[in-house]
Every structure is written in structure tokens, then in C-alpha cells.
Design an enzyme around this catalytic site. Structure first.
Site, PDB file in Angstrom:
ATOM      1  N   THR A 382       0.856  -1.187   0.000  1.00 41.35           N
ATOM      2  CA  THR A 382       0.000   0.000   0.000  1.00 41.35           C
ATOM      3  C   THR A 382       0.897   1.243   0.000  1.00 41.35           C
ATOM      4  OG1 THR A 382      -1.723  -1.253   1.134  1.00 41.35           O
ATOM      5  CG2 THR A 382      -1.956   1.115   1.195  1.00 41.35           C
ATOM      6  N   THR A 400      -4.143   1.711  -2.431  1.00 42.24           N
ATOM      7  CA  THR A 400      -3.623   0.345  -2.428  1.00 42.24           C
ATOM      8  C   THR A 400      -4.085  -0.477  -3.624  1.00 42.24           C
ATOM      9  OG1 THR A 400      -3.375  -1.638  -1.040  1.00 42.24           O
ATOM     10  CG2 THR A 400      -5.538  -0.588  -1.076  1.00 42.24           C
ATOM     11  N   SER A 453     -10.783  -2.751   5.424  1.00 39.67           N
ATOM     12  CA  SER A 453      -9.430  -2.251   5.187  1.00 39.67           C
ATOM     13  C   SER A 453      -8.810  -1.811   6.499  1.00 39.67           C
ATOM     14  CB  SER A 453      -9.473  -1.076   4.213  1.00 39.67           C
ATOM     15  OG  SER A 453      -8.214  -0.434   4.127  1.00 39.67           O
ATOM     16  N   GLY A 473       1.212  -0.660   5.045  1.00 36.54           N
ATOM     17  CA  GLY A 473       1.722  -1.673   5.948  1.00 36.54           C
ATOM     18  C   GLY A 473       0.742  -2.743   6.352  1.00 36.54           C
TER      19      GLY A 473
END
Length: 571
Positions: A382, A400, A453, A473
Site C-alpha cells: 500500500t 492500495t 481495510s 503496511g
């Protein structure tokens, strides 16, 4: 007994916190305002790639604002950092509009296609099929980033898309020298890229990865961006590009149709806002789990006077708060358009009070005592960028394609690398995804549903300073942003915040990931004696931060020193 205690705490929250200060998401978001009388008079941008940062400043110089610059940065990252983001993926944005004081969240997350079939992601024995979940067209959700860029231009920007997308189009057409991260990603995924001719044609010219220093081009993506610039949504979600996307996906065994694309819609949602020690944190609501988890952790910590504690006990409390927030993340959160979530409770200070009572002062709480589950090591992909413009508009965008180079599948004739976000659903309930995160029915796949997410773009407004912060991350996004917020509140400048040493706990696996240098030997020994399992891990994240010191009216921008390719710049 501990599991029963957890349900007792939740029931206390329902009884005491039903009228808490945090409202669940609604179709028509309420307007949150934060008036800041000053204006910086200059701009700051921090992103994961110098070309993207410079693209943002190029658009600002043409009369654009932070939202136009965000379009330029995001689209340029699509070209130069496809291992992490792109127009084949999606993004989430937390924004502050200076002229009105309005805080707004833009949800351009991907959605599941109508023909989603959970059986496609199972092996014959019922175990998760990691290949279909992560590689090829079945792993791809319907992209949201193109619609999100159009939305920003239409509702918040000052310039036409033809101007804001021009740097990305030029870079894709004329070429650039890939950085070491992209070259490494292509080499790592070479075998998968070779599975699809269009992917190999783009990423393996002459049958091999680009050489260091070689100019690399993506003319098909330049053309796709040109259509988006000229026609807006219809330039991607219908017409030539849409037909190419659907044809390519079908030819490779995927299940998209034209209606999946034409029916995609951006969502504006109410940001989550939490007050912590005189600072207002404006962060991401579901379908991000990040803002809920960050707010829950801060609510738990707010009941302790951490200034009176030594480092070991401060870390102990942060880890225990992380553990409990991630447990709730796994159980309750999903797409608010499909799932009713107890956000009033999870974000209530009364619920935090109950959770706080379950934390022992000198001993770790094993996650197995809260609920038995399993997990894996979180991944590192991402991208995030932060912008503050001269008028005080602020944008934090986390974008992402999920895992490294997404699905590794390029749709023939588009230059678009598709995401592999289907893995972010709970494709098999209570089985971990690639980041080790578990899920329940709340995050089960359904047609048109957005997968949960961890993206946590945030704005922090304090008595004298303001920060726009975020990071990639995987599941560590949440803890990185949390620790960055705490470092900012402790007085850190932009460079100190992005360089701050990190640790991470996500409920399962029941280990504390520790970056080298985060703990000294005595701290590590004391935490181990408390019952923690510490696991050394290579440095992670790519945080990008812009800070506005309103006392001096100066901006400070910094990109994570763990990755040398980013650029934080003020001008």
C-alpha cells in the site's frame, strides 16, 4: 472465563454507552467542522516517490489546491509505484476543507463483483485457496481509485482533470527510471507476471525485468489516463476502457461484467473523531477498521496517567489496548452499507472503561484467554501521502492494490494492474488473510460489498500544531499511525514522527513485532517477564507526514527514512 468477561464488558457498553459521542455511519454524512483561523501561506507534500511529490507541486503551481495535487500525486504513484497502488485499486481519504472548516472522508474502496462465488476461493478440502485470492482476475475487486480521482476534481478541486492528470500521463508515456523497490517487486513476482501475457509485456520487456537505470514506459496506462481525463467516470467505467477490462478478465477466468463497472459509486462518509489529551484526531470510518481501532486504543489509554509510568508500563498498556482493539476489529467490522456495527459502543468511553478494567497492571493478557484464533505475519504494501496547501486544505490519502503488485494481472490494452483486494474479505470465516487478520460474517463477500481495510489516513489537530499522517503496511497501518499520533502529541517534528521506532500487536498471532532499536535490552527483558513474546522484525512501513506549526505558521514535511525513495517537501 475471560471470554465471558469480554461479553460482559460489551453489554456494559450497550447499557451505558448507547448515547455515546460517536455516531454510526449513515448514508448522508453529517458535516463535521473544525475552523482554523490561520492559513499557512505555503504548501507541504510527503509521498513515497519523489516524482509523485513533484507532480503535486507542479499542479499547485498551475493554480490547483491540495485536492488537485492529490489527484496528481495518486495518479503518478499509479505509474511509478504500481507495486503498492494504482488506478486498478482503490483509496481512502481523510480531508479538511479550509474554506468551510469541513472534515470529510472519501471512500473509493474496491467492491466485489456481482458474480462473486465464495467457492472460487476454496480448495477441494475446504481450506482457503491462496492463489485465487491473491493472483489473477478472481482476486480483483472493482477498482475505486479512478472514480475517487474524478470525485475529488468535481467536488473539491479547482482544475480540470486534464491538468491534474497531466504529470502522470506524461510520465507513463515518456517513461521514468524505476526505483529499487519497483525493480525488486518485479523480480520477486516474475513467475506470477509470466502467467499472463499482458502482465509480462508491461513488466517484463524483452522477457525480463527492467534493468537498473533503464527508462520504463507504460503507454497503455497513459492512454487509459487520457480517457479518464477527457471523459471522467465514463472514460473508465464505460466505453473503451470498461470493455477492455471486462474482456481481459473474462478471458483469464474472471467474473466481472460491464454493470459491475458502471454501477460503481464513490461514498462520502462521516469521519471518526476522537479527542485525546487536548488533541482532536479525525480518522477513517468503516469500511476501514483503522479509525475504529485507533479511537478505541486512545479511549483506553486516556484513562491512564501515562506520564507517571516508566517506559515498560507505558508500552505494556499500549500493547494491551492494541490487543483488545484488534479483537473487536475481527469480530464486528465490515462495510457499513451491508453490516450493522455497534460503533456507538465500540467508540464509547464507557466501553473503554470496561476494557481498561480487564488489563492487569504487571502482566500480559494472553490472546487465547480472550478468544482462541490464529494468524500470520502482517505484510508491508500500500502507499500513503499527505498534503497541506497554502490555504490550509489538508488531504491524507492511503491508496492500495493490496499485496505486492496486486493480482499481478494486467488487463490487455489498458496498462492497468488489477488489485487483489478480494483477499481482504473473510473469504473463509475465522481463517487469516495474507496479513494474518481474521474475519467474521461482517466481512464476508457479497455482490457490491466493500472489503474491510486497515487504511487509516488521519488528521490530528492540537492546540498549536496540526498533522496529516498515514502509512502503508497491511494490518500494521493501524499501529503505525497510532504510534505516529502519539509521537506527534509528545512534540515530535515530521522527521521524528516518521522515524519513530515501531512495535505491533494484532491480537493473533500473540506476539509483539519489534523493530530493531525500539526496545533496549532492559525493556525487552521486563516485557518478556510480564509474559510477552517479542519477535524481532525488519523495519516496516512508509509513513509520510506533513505538520503545520500554527505558532510559527511553518510547514514541515517528511517521508519515512526506512525507504529512501520518498520525498517530503515544503515550498
Amino acid at each position: 472465563m475471560k471470554l465471558a468477561l469480554r461479553w460482559h464488558v460489551l453489554l456494559i457498553g450497550f447499557a451505558l454507552g448507547a448515547s455515546g459521542a460517536f455516531a454510526a455511519d449513515s448514508p448522508k454524512p453529517s458535516i463535521q467542522t473544525t475552523q482554523l483561523a490561520q492559513r499557512p501561506g505555503h504548501a507541504g507534500i510527503a509521498s513515497a516517490n519523489a516524482l509523485a511529490t513533484e507532480a503535486g507541486f507542479e499542479v499547485l503551481a498551475k493554480g490547483g489546491n491540495a485536492f488537485d495535487a492529490a489527484i496528481a500525486v495518486a495518479s503518478t504513484l499509479s505509474v511509478v509505484e504500481p507495486e503498492s497502488s494504482g488506478i486498478g485499486g482503490g483509496f481512502m481519504a481523510t480531508m479538511h476543507v479550509a474554506s468551510t472548516g469541513r472534515n470529510v472522508f472519501i471512500d473509493a474502496r474496491e467492491t466485489a463483483p456481482a458474480a462473486i462465488n465464495p467457492k472460487d476461493y476454496l480448495n477441494p478440502d475446504g481450506s482457503p485457496n491462496r492463489d485465487t485470492a491473491l493472483k489473477g482476475p478472481l482476486s480483483a475487486g472493482i477498482p475505486g481509485e479512478p472514480a475517487g480521482l474524478v470525485w475529488l476534481a468535481k467536488h473539491y478541486g479547482k482544475l480540470p482533470l486534464t491538468v491534474s492528470l497531466a504529470p502522470a500521463i506524461r510520465t507513463a508515456r515518456d517513461g521514468f527510471k524505476p526505483d529499487s523497490r519497483l525493480l525488486g517487486a518485479i523480480k520477486d513476482e516474475q513467475t506470477n507476471l509470466q502467467r499472463w501475457p499482458a502482465s509480462a509485456a508491461v513488466y517484463l520487456p524483452n522477457g525480463k525485468p527492467p534493468a537498473e537505470g533503464e527508462i520504463w514506459r507504460n503507454p497503455d496506462q497513459a492512454h487509459t489516463l487520457e480517457l479518464l481525463a477527457q471523459y471522467g467516470d465514463s472514460g473508465f467505467y464505460s466505453g473503451e476502457t470498461a470493455q477492455k477490462l471486462v474482456d481481459a478478465v473474462h478471458a483469464a477466468g474472471g467474473n466481472w461484467d460491464l454493470k459491475d463497472l458502471s454501477s460503481y459509486r464513490v461514498k462520502e462518509r462521516t469521519p471518526i473523531t476522537v479527542d485525546y489529551r487536548g488533541y482532536k484526531i479525525i480518522t477513517a470510518p468503516p469500511p476501514s477498521s483503522g479509525g475504529v481501532a485507533i479511537a478505541e486504543i486512545l479511549n483506553i489509554l486516556s484513562g491512564f496517567d501515562t506520564s507517571q509510568l516508566d517506559q515498560v508500563h507505558r508500552i505494556h498498556l499500549v500493547i494491551e489496548a492494541m490487543r483488545r482493539a484488534f479483537r473487536d476489529h475481527n469480530d464486528y467490522l465490515g462495510d457499513p452499507d451491508f453490516v450493522k456495527m455497534p460503533l456507538d459502543i465500540l467508540l464509547s468511553p464507557y466501553y473503554a472503561d470496561g476494557l481498561r478494567q480487564t488489563i492487569l497492571p504487571d502482566k500480559a493478557t494472553p490472546s487465547s484467554m480472550l478468544s482462541p484464533t490464529s494468524g500470520q505475519d502482517p505484510g508491508m504494501h500500500t502507499t500513503h501521502f499527505s498534503i497541506i496547501d497554502a490555504d490550509g486544505n489538508m488531504v491524507g490519502i492511503t491508496s492500495t492494490v493490496n499485496y505486492i503488485l496486486g493480482s499481478t494481472f494486467v488487463a490487455q490494452g489498458t496498462g492497468v494492474l488489477l488489485n487483489d483486494e478480494m483477499d481482504d474479505f473473510a473469504l473463509v470465516p475465522n481463517k487469516p488473510n495474507v496479513y494474518g487478520l481474521l474475519g467474521s460474517k461482517a466481512n464476508a463477500p457479497e455482490p457490491g460489498k466493500r472489503m474491510l481495510s486497515s487504511m487509516s489516513p488521519s488528521i490530528v489537530i492540537g492546540p498549536d500544531r496540526t498533522a496529516v499522517i498515514g502509512s502503508p503496511g497491511g494490518s500494521t497501518i493501524i499501529t503505525q499511525v497510532l504510534e505516529g499520533i502519539l509521537a506527534f502529541i509528545d512534540g515530535g517534528d515530521a522527521h521524528q514522527v516518521v522515524a519513530h521506532k515501531r512495535f505491533h500487536h494484532q491480537f493473533m498471532p500473540d506476539v509483539v513485532s519489534v523493530e530493531p532499536g525500539a526496545f533496549d535490552a532492559d525493556t525487552s527483558a521486563a516485557l518478556t517477564k510480564m509474559g510477552y513474546t517479542l519477535k524481532d522484525r525488519e523495519p516496516w512501513g512508509f509513513m509520510n507526514v506533513v505538520i503545520w506549526d500554527r505558532r510559527s505558521n511553518k510547514l514541515d514535511a517528511a517521508s519515512d527514512p526506512r525507504r529512501p525513495d520518498g520525498l517530503g517537501k515544503v515550498q
